[in-house]
Design a protein around this motif. Structure first.
Motif, PDB file in Angstrom:
ATOM      1  N   ASP A  98      19.223  10.731  -8.715  1.00  0.00           N
ATOM      2  CA  ASP A  98      19.896   9.628  -8.015  1.00  0.00           C
ATOM      3  C   ASP A  98      19.910   9.868  -6.514  1.00  0.00           C
ATOM      4  OD1 ASP A  98      20.496   8.057 -10.238  1.00  0.00           O
ATOM      5  OD2 ASP A  98      22.274   9.226 -10.703  1.00  0.00           O
ATOM      6  N   ALA A  99      20.144  11.118  -6.120  1.00  0.00           N
ATOM      7  CA  ALA A  99      20.185  11.445  -4.693  1.00  0.00           C
ATOM      8  C   ALA A  99      18.798  11.337  -4.060  1.00  0.00           C
ATOM      9  CB  ALA A  99      20.748  12.847  -4.496  1.00  0.00           C
ATOM     10  N   ASN A 100      17.781  11.719  -4.808  1.00  0.00           N
ATOM     11  CA  ASN A 100      16.414  11.674  -4.276  1.00  0.00           C
ATOM     12  C   ASN A 100      15.913  10.250  -4.062  1.00  0.00           C
ATOM     13  OD1 ASN A 100      16.104  14.486  -4.191  1.00  0.00           O
ATOM     14  ND2 ASN A 100      15.498  14.580  -6.344  1.00  0.00           N
ATOM     15  N   MET A 101      16.598   9.272  -4.641  1.00  0.00           N
ATOM     16  CA  MET A 101      16.235   7.871  -4.449  1.00  0.00           C
ATOM     17  C   MET A 101      16.816   7.311  -3.147  1.00  0.00           C
ATOM     18  SD  MET A 101      14.393   7.041  -7.103  1.00  0.00           S
ATOM     19  CE  MET A 101      14.478   5.248  -7.182  1.00  0.00           C
ATOM     20  N   LEU A 102      17.727   8.062  -2.527  1.00  0.00           N
ATOM     21  CA  LEU A 102      18.398   7.587  -1.314  1.00  0.00           C
ATOM     22  C   LEU A 102      17.677   8.063  -0.058  1.00  0.00           C
ATOM     23  CD1 LEU A 102      22.095   8.370  -2.346  1.00  0.00           C
ATOM     24  CD2 LEU A 102      20.878   6.199  -2.585  1.00  0.00           C
ATOM     25  N   ASN A 103      17.823   7.323   1.012  1.00  0.00           N
ATOM     26  CA  ASN A 103      17.214   7.681   2.293  1.00  0.00           C
ATOM     27  C   ASN A 103      18.143   8.617   3.069  1.00  0.00           C
ATOM     28  OD1 ASN A 103      15.505   7.703   4.528  1.00  0.00           O
ATOM     29  ND2 ASN A 103      16.466   5.870   5.426  1.00  0.00           N
ATOM     30  N   ILE A 104      18.322   9.836   2.540  1.00  0.00           N
ATOM     31  CA  ILE A 104      19.261  10.773   3.167  1.00  0.00           C
ATOM     32  C   ILE A 104      18.601  11.638   4.249  1.00  0.00           C
ATOM     33  CG2 ILE A 104      20.807  10.887   1.176  1.00  0.00           C
ATOM     34  CD1 ILE A 104      19.414  13.440   0.312  1.00  0.00           C
ATOM     35  N   GLU A 105      17.276  11.547   4.380  1.00  0.00           N
ATOM     36  CA  GLU A 105      16.581  12.353   5.391  1.00  0.00           C
ATOM     37  C   GLU A 105      17.068  12.035   6.806  1.00  0.00           C
ATOM     38  OE1 GLU A 105      15.067  10.529   3.125  1.00  0.00           O
ATOM     39  OE2 GLU A 105      14.204  11.996   1.747  1.00  0.00           O
ATOM     40  N   VAL A 106      17.566  10.813   6.996  1.00  0.00           N
ATOM     41  CA  VAL A 106      18.009  10.398   8.337  1.00  0.00           C
ATOM     42  C   VAL A 106      19.245  11.163   8.782  1.00  0.00           C
ATOM     43  CG1 VAL A 106      17.045   8.082   8.110  1.00  0.00           C
ATOM     44  CG2 VAL A 106      19.393   8.511   7.347  1.00  0.00           C
ATOM     45  N   ILE A 107      19.901  11.862   7.859  1.00  0.00           N
ATOM     46  CA  ILE A 107      21.128  12.602   8.190  1.00  0.00           C
ATOM     47  C   ILE A 107      20.815  13.936   8.866  1.00  0.00           C
ATOM     48  CG2 ILE A 107      23.178  13.716   7.174  1.00  0.00           C
ATOM     49  CD1 ILE A 107      23.122  11.580   4.997  1.00  0.00           C
ATOM     50  N   LYS A 108      19.631  14.486   8.598  1.00  0.00           N
ATOM     51  CA  LYS A 108      19.252  15.782   9.167  1.00  0.00           C
ATOM     52  C   LYS A 108      19.281  15.736  10.690  1.00  0.00           C
ATOM     53  CE  LYS A 108      15.540  19.230   9.125  1.00  0.00           C
ATOM     54  NZ  LYS A 108      14.201  19.574   8.578  1.00  0.00           N
ATOM     55  N   GLY A 109      19.904  16.754  11.298  1.00  0.00           N
ATOM     56  CA  GLY A 109      19.973  16.836  12.745  1.00  0.00           C
ATOM     57  C   GLY A 109      21.249  16.271  13.335  1.00  0.00           C
ATOM     58  N   LEU A 110      22.021  15.533  12.521  1.00  0.00           N
ATOM     59  CA  LEU A 110      23.291  14.973  13.000  1.00  0.00           C
ATOM     60  C   LEU A 110      24.388  16.034  12.938  1.00  0.00           C
ATOM     61  CD1 LEU A 110      23.273  11.524  11.107  1.00  0.00           C
ATOM     62  CD2 LEU A 110      22.434  12.015  13.423  1.00  0.00           C
ATOM     63  N   THR A 111      25.511  15.771  13.593  1.00  0.00           N
ATOM     64  CA  THR A 111      26.674  16.631  13.428  1.00  0.00           C
ATOM     65  C   THR A 111      27.280  16.341  12.059  1.00  0.00           C
ATOM     66  OG1 THR A 111      28.246  15.025  14.343  1.00  0.00           O
ATOM     67  CG2 THR A 111      27.131  16.497  15.902  1.00  0.00           C
ATOM     68  N   VAL A 112      28.136  17.239  11.574  1.00  0.00           N
ATOM     69  CA  VAL A 112      28.727  17.023  10.246  1.00  0.00           C
ATOM     70  C   VAL A 112      29.549  15.740  10.226  1.00  0.00           C
ATOM     71  CG1 VAL A 112      30.760  18.445  10.751  1.00  0.00           C
ATOM     72  CG2 VAL A 112      30.049  18.108   8.389  1.00  0.00           C
ATOM     73  N   GLU A 113      30.188  15.398  11.341  1.00  0.00           N
ATOM     74  CA  GLU A 113      30.969  14.160  11.408  1.00  0.00           C
ATOM     75  C   GLU A 113      30.059  12.940  11.342  1.00  0.00           C
ATOM     76  OE1 GLU A 113      34.653  12.263  13.983  1.00  0.00           O
ATOM     77  OE2 GLU A 113      33.448  13.866  14.843  1.00  0.00           O
ATOM     78  N   GLU A 114      28.979  12.960  12.142  1.00  0.00           N
ATOM     79  CA  GLU A 114      28.023  11.848  12.119  1.00  0.00           C
ATOM     80  C   GLU A 114      27.353  11.741  10.747  1.00  0.00           C
ATOM     81  OE1 GLU A 114      26.622  12.173  16.830  1.00  0.00           O
ATOM     82  OE2 GLU A 114      25.535  13.231  15.249  1.00  0.00           O
ATOM     83  N   GLY A 115      27.051  12.897  10.156  1.00  0.00           N
ATOM     84  CA  GLY A 115      26.401  12.911   8.863  1.00  0.00           C
ATOM     85  C   GLY A 115      27.281  12.359   7.756  1.00  0.00           C
ATOM     86  N   ALA A 116      28.582  12.688   7.805  1.00  0.00           N
ATOM     87  CA  ALA A 116      29.520  12.173   6.802  1.00  0.00           C
ATOM     88  C   ALA A 116      29.627  10.655   6.898  1.00  0.00           C
ATOM     89  CB  ALA A 116      30.890  12.822   6.981  1.00  0.00           C
ATOM     90  N   ILE A 117      29.675  10.150   8.114  1.00  0.00           N
ATOM     91  CA  ILE A 117      29.754   8.700   8.329  1.00  0.00           C
ATOM     92  C   ILE A 117      28.485   8.012   7.818  1.00  0.00           C
ATOM     93  CG2 ILE A 117      29.809   6.886  10.092  1.00  0.00           C
ATOM     94  CD1 ILE A 117      31.567   8.789  11.767  1.00  0.00           C
ATOM     95  N   LYS A 118      27.325   8.610   8.140  1.00  0.00           N
ATOM     96  CA  LYS A 118      26.055   8.034   7.696  1.00  0.00           C
ATOM     97  C   LYS A 118      25.951   8.079   6.175  1.00  0.00           C
ATOM     98  CE  LYS A 118      22.106   6.125   8.491  1.00  0.00           C
ATOM     99  NZ  LYS A 118      22.051   4.760   9.048  1.00  0.00           N
TER     100      LYS A 118
END
Length: 287
Positions: free
Chosen positions: A120-140
């Protein structure tokens, strides 16, 4: 458990260099690259018989392909003096709704890597989170999960967290606060693990949070584990289980029984308090 650098990848095993400089063979794992830092358990060491002195000598020869990796090893400590957080995983943060997702964080809270742990996770576009801060990543991540209808339906989030070294209470509290303030409309069960449980979770192909939940709720200690949780934490655990099936049937029955007993006790306590308040008021009126 020990930390090591991948020196060479063979057909049936890999050659690694431990932090103290010792070179050992460990069982082969897919997806590894020369020069990569990995964590191994003692049982990961590859079993091989040395049949001759010549073979013994060969095990100490550093292959040409590993020379480049060795140079990287020698250069990295100097480079990291100026960039201590670069490419060094300091802590791991996992999220389970139905997708299981992992953040690898550096010591400043930057997301070095993000990966899906299940289909299920591999179907999501989560690659865009890499490089963000943990706060930005949680929001994304919240935006992605909401857009895919994983949030907003009464679902809970099981959050796992672990350091890869010593604990840092200030860092941990910062991560907890970020998760809580980001997922304000969602019930959250936060479970802390360690390096050993992180390695075990990886072996089983599940998230750190899910592994810790299972470990805390095994058959031998399930009743005691429930007694140490608050009523709200029990409710959060039940909701998390509805969207992440990780409790066996016996443990789930025990959880539901404990919640029912807690709610009954709390109801009785409230009725007793109300009765006492009424008697106090009646006594004051007579005065």
């Amino acid at each position: 458990m020990f930390k090591a650098i991948v020196m060479e990848i063979k057909e049936n095993y890999i050659i690694v260099m431990k932090e103290g400089g010792e070179i050992v063979r460990v069982n082969k794992k897919e997806g590894l690259k020369v020069g990569e830092t990995i964590f191994c358990l003692d049982e990961d060491i590859y079993n091989v018989k040395v049949e001759s002195k010549n073979k013994t000598l060969k095990t100490w020869l550093i292959p040409l392909g590993a020379v480049a990796a060795l140079i990287i090893i020698l250069i990295n400590p100097i480079f990291n003096m100026f960039s201590p957080s670069l490419n060094t995983t300091y802590a791991v943060l996992t999220f389970d709704v139905n997708p299981s997702i992992e953040f690898d964080l550096d010591n400043e809270g930057k997301i070095l890597n993000v990966k899906g742990i299940n289909n299920d996770a591999n179907m999501l576009n989560i690659e865009v989170i890499k490089g963000l801060t943990v706060e930005e990543g949680a929001i994304k991540l919240k935006e992605i999960l909401t857009s895919e209808n994983y949030l907003g339906n009464g679902n809970s989030i099981l959050v796992g967290f672990s350091f890869l070294g010593g604990d840092n209470l200030e860092y941990e509290e910062r991560v907890q606060n970020i998760v809580k303030t980001t997922f304000t409309d969602t019930n959250i069960a936060f479970i802390k693990g360690n390096e050993e449980s992180l390695a075990k979770a990886e072996e089983q192909g599940i998230s750190l949070g899910k592994y810790e939940a299972i470990a805390k709720l095994d058959e031998d200690g399930v009743e005691e584990a429930f007694e140490n949780l608050s009523t709200q934490e029990l409710l959060d655990l039940l909701k998390a289980n509805n969207s992440n099936v990780f409790l066996n049937e016996d443990a789930l029955d025990e959880l539901q029984d404990e919640i029912e007993d807690r709610l009954e006790d709390e109801t009785e306590d409230k009725e007793d308090d109300d009765h006492e308040d009424y008697e106090d008021e009646e006594y004051d009126d007579h005065d």
